[in-house]
Design a protein around this motif. Sequence first.
Motif, PDB file in Angstrom:
ATOM      1  N   ALA A  30       0.847  -1.196   0.000  1.00 52.72           N
ATOM      2  CA  ALA A  30       0.000   0.000   0.000  1.00 52.72           C
ATOM      3  C   ALA A  30       0.880   1.243   0.000  1.00 52.72           C
ATOM      4  O   ALA A  30       0.597   2.219  -0.730  1.00 52.72           O
ATOM      5  N   GLU A  31       1.937   1.218   0.804  1.00 50.99           N
ATOM      6  CA  GLU A  31       2.842   2.367   0.835  1.00 50.99           C
ATOM      7  C   GLU A  31       3.549   2.497  -0.496  1.00 50.99           C
ATOM      8  O   GLU A  31       3.764   3.613  -1.002  1.00 50.99           O
ATOM      9  N   GLY A  32       3.912   1.370  -1.076  1.00 51.31           N
ATOM     10  CA  GLY A  32       4.581   1.390  -2.384  1.00 51.31           C
ATOM     11  C   GLY A  32       3.656   1.940  -3.441  1.00 51.31           C
ATOM     12  O   GLY A  32       4.059   2.748  -4.285  1.00 51.31           O
ATOM     13  N   GLN A  33       2.397   1.542  -3.353  1.00 49.57           N
ATOM     14  CA  GLN A  33       1.425   2.078  -4.318  1.00 49.57           C
ATOM     15  C   GLN A  33       1.240   3.575  -4.071  1.00 49.57           C
ATOM     16  O   GLN A  33       1.125   4.355  -5.009  1.00 49.57           O
ATOM     17  N   ALA A  34       1.164   3.932  -2.831  1.00 47.49           N
ATOM     18  CA  ALA A  34       0.974   5.350  -2.524  1.00 47.49           C
ATOM     19  C   ALA A  34       2.181   6.140  -2.997  1.00 47.49           C
ATOM     20  O   ALA A  34       2.036   7.260  -3.542  1.00 47.49           O
ATOM     21  N   ASN A  35       3.357   5.621  -2.804  1.00 49.46           N
ATOM     22  CA  ASN A  35       4.562   6.285  -3.249  1.00 49.46           C
ATOM     23  C   ASN A  35       4.594   6.368  -4.773  1.00 49.46           C
ATOM     24  O   ASN A  35       4.988   7.403  -5.332  1.00 49.46           O
ATOM     25  N   VAL A  36       4.195   5.302  -5.418  1.00 46.74           N
ATOM     26  CA  VAL A  36       4.177   5.285  -6.877  1.00 46.74           C
ATOM     27  C   VAL A  36       3.123   6.305  -7.339  1.00 46.74           C
ATOM     28  O   VAL A  36       3.345   7.068  -8.272  1.00 46.74           O
ATOM     29  N   ARG A  37       1.996   6.353  -6.711  1.00 52.49           N
ATOM     30  CA  ARG A  37       0.939   7.298  -7.061  1.00 52.49           C
ATOM     31  C   ARG A  37       1.444   8.721  -6.835  1.00 52.49           C
ATOM     32  O   ARG A  37       1.197   9.618  -7.675  1.00 52.49           O
ATOM     33  N   ASP A  38       2.066   8.910  -5.662  1.00 52.46           N
ATOM     34  CA  ASP A  38       2.557  10.250  -5.365  1.00 52.46           C
ATOM     35  C   ASP A  38       3.643  10.619  -6.381  1.00 52.46           C
ATOM     36  O   ASP A  38       3.680  11.769  -6.853  1.00 52.46           O
ATOM     37  N   ALA A  39       4.487   9.693  -6.715  1.00 45.06           N
ATOM     38  CA  ALA A  39       5.534   9.984  -7.679  1.00 45.06           C
ATOM     39  C   ALA A  39       4.908  10.222  -9.052  1.00 45.06           C
ATOM     40  O   ALA A  39       5.332  11.120  -9.790  1.00 45.06           O
ATOM     41  N   TYR A  40       3.894   9.509  -9.393  1.00 42.93           N
ATOM     42  CA  TYR A  40       3.216   9.698 -10.646  1.00 42.93           C
ATOM     43  C   TYR A  40       2.503  11.048 -10.649  1.00 42.93           C
ATOM     44  O   TYR A  40       2.522  11.772 -11.626  1.00 42.93           O
ATOM     45  N   ASN A  41       1.871  11.305  -9.555  1.00 40.78           N
ATOM     46  CA  ASN A  41       1.158  12.562  -9.438  1.00 40.78           C
ATOM     47  C   ASN A  41       2.162  13.715  -9.469  1.00 40.78           C
ATOM     48  O   ASN A  41       1.844  14.783 -10.015  1.00 40.78           O
ATOM     49  N   GLU A  42       3.244  13.603  -8.940  1.00 40.47           N
ATOM     50  CA  GLU A  42       4.229  14.660  -8.976  1.00 40.47           C
ATOM     51  C   GLU A  42       4.790  14.804 -10.365  1.00 40.47           C
ATOM     52  O   GLU A  42       5.107  15.928 -10.786  1.00 40.47           O
ATOM     53  N   GLN A  43       4.906  13.772 -11.018  1.00 41.06           N
ATOM     54  CA  GLN A  43       5.396  13.836 -12.365  1.00 41.06           C
ATOM     55  C   GLN A  43       4.305  14.454 -13.250  1.00 41.06           C
ATOM     56  O   GLN A  43       4.600  15.176 -14.188  1.00 41.06           O
ATOM     57  N   ALA A  44       3.146  14.186 -12.944  1.00 38.45           N
ATOM     58  CA  ALA A  44       2.059  14.692 -13.743  1.00 38.45           C
ATOM     59  C   ALA A  44       1.800  16.162 -13.383  1.00 38.45           C
ATOM     60  O   ALA A  44       1.308  16.929 -14.213  1.00 38.45           O
ATOM     61  N   LYS A  45       2.088  16.702 -12.311  1.00 37.80           N
ATOM     62  CA  LYS A  45       1.867  18.075 -11.913  1.00 37.80           C
ATOM     63  C   LYS A  45       2.848  19.036 -12.535  1.00 37.80           C
ATOM     64  O   LYS A  45       2.489  20.166 -12.783  1.00 37.80           O
ATOM     65  N   PRO A  46       3.929  18.893 -12.779  1.00 40.52           N
ATOM     66  CA  PRO A  46       4.800  19.927 -13.288  1.00 40.52           C
ATOM     67  C   PRO A  46       4.322  20.455 -14.647  1.00 40.52           C
ATOM     68  O   PRO A  46       4.663  21.560 -14.991  1.00 40.52           O
ATOM     69  N   GLY A  47       3.699  19.768 -15.253  1.00 48.39           N
ATOM     70  CA  GLY A  47       3.275  20.293 -16.506  1.00 48.39           C
ATOM     71  C   GLY A  47       1.968  21.016 -16.382  1.00 48.39           C
ATOM     72  O   GLY A  47       1.445  21.579 -17.290  1.00 48.39           O
ATOM     73  N   LEU A  48       1.554  21.115 -15.446  1.00 49.84           N
ATOM     74  CA  LEU A  48       0.375  21.885 -15.327  1.00 49.84           C
ATOM     75  C   LEU A  48       0.652  23.286 -15.339  1.00 49.84           C
ATOM     76  O   LEU A  48       1.164  24.163 -15.328  1.00 49.84           O
TER      77      LEU A  48
END
Length: 189
Positions: free
Chosen positions: A171-189
């Motif tokens: 769950a933490e790994g998924q959350a970290n992956v999600r957070d990392a994905y979400n962070e990657q997805a935010k800069p382009g905003l």
Amino acid sequence: MGCNKAVVEDLLTDLLGVVTVQSSPSESQSKPKSKRVKMAKAKAPVTQMDIEDTLPISKLAKVIQRTHSFATKAEAFKKELVCKTKEAVGFLASLNNAEVKMMILLDQAKATKQAQDQVEEKTQAAEAVAYVLRTKAKESEAKIAKAEAELREALATKASEIKAANKKAYAEGQANVRDAYNEQAKPGL
């Protein structure tokens, strides 16, 4: 043909148990009376003998026959006694041999009994040791069973802890992956 009366009377007394009666002193001093001797044959000449000093030959012959008979019997008894004595000596030797053999057998029986007692003692000691070992084995089996139960419980607990930790890490790994994905997805905003 006569023999001294005193010798013959001694022989008769010793062998036949004949007792002679002596006359009183007054009679012995008187003149000897002549006695008639029975004739063996009617035509045999009769001789005058001093009857007090001699005995008839027939009585002397009987004494000699009886003496010879007793001597023969005594010799036979002596031979039989020697034979019986030898037989008794043989029996005594056999008895002594039997006693020695009995003593040997008694000693062997005592030794066998002692050996049997020692074997029985060792058997009882071995049985006692086996009983103690069986008791210890049962105690060890009980301890092993308890340890296996504790181990299973510990493994089950660890397995559930590992599953929980794995779920949490996942769950933490998924959350970290999600957070990392979400962070990657935010800069382009």
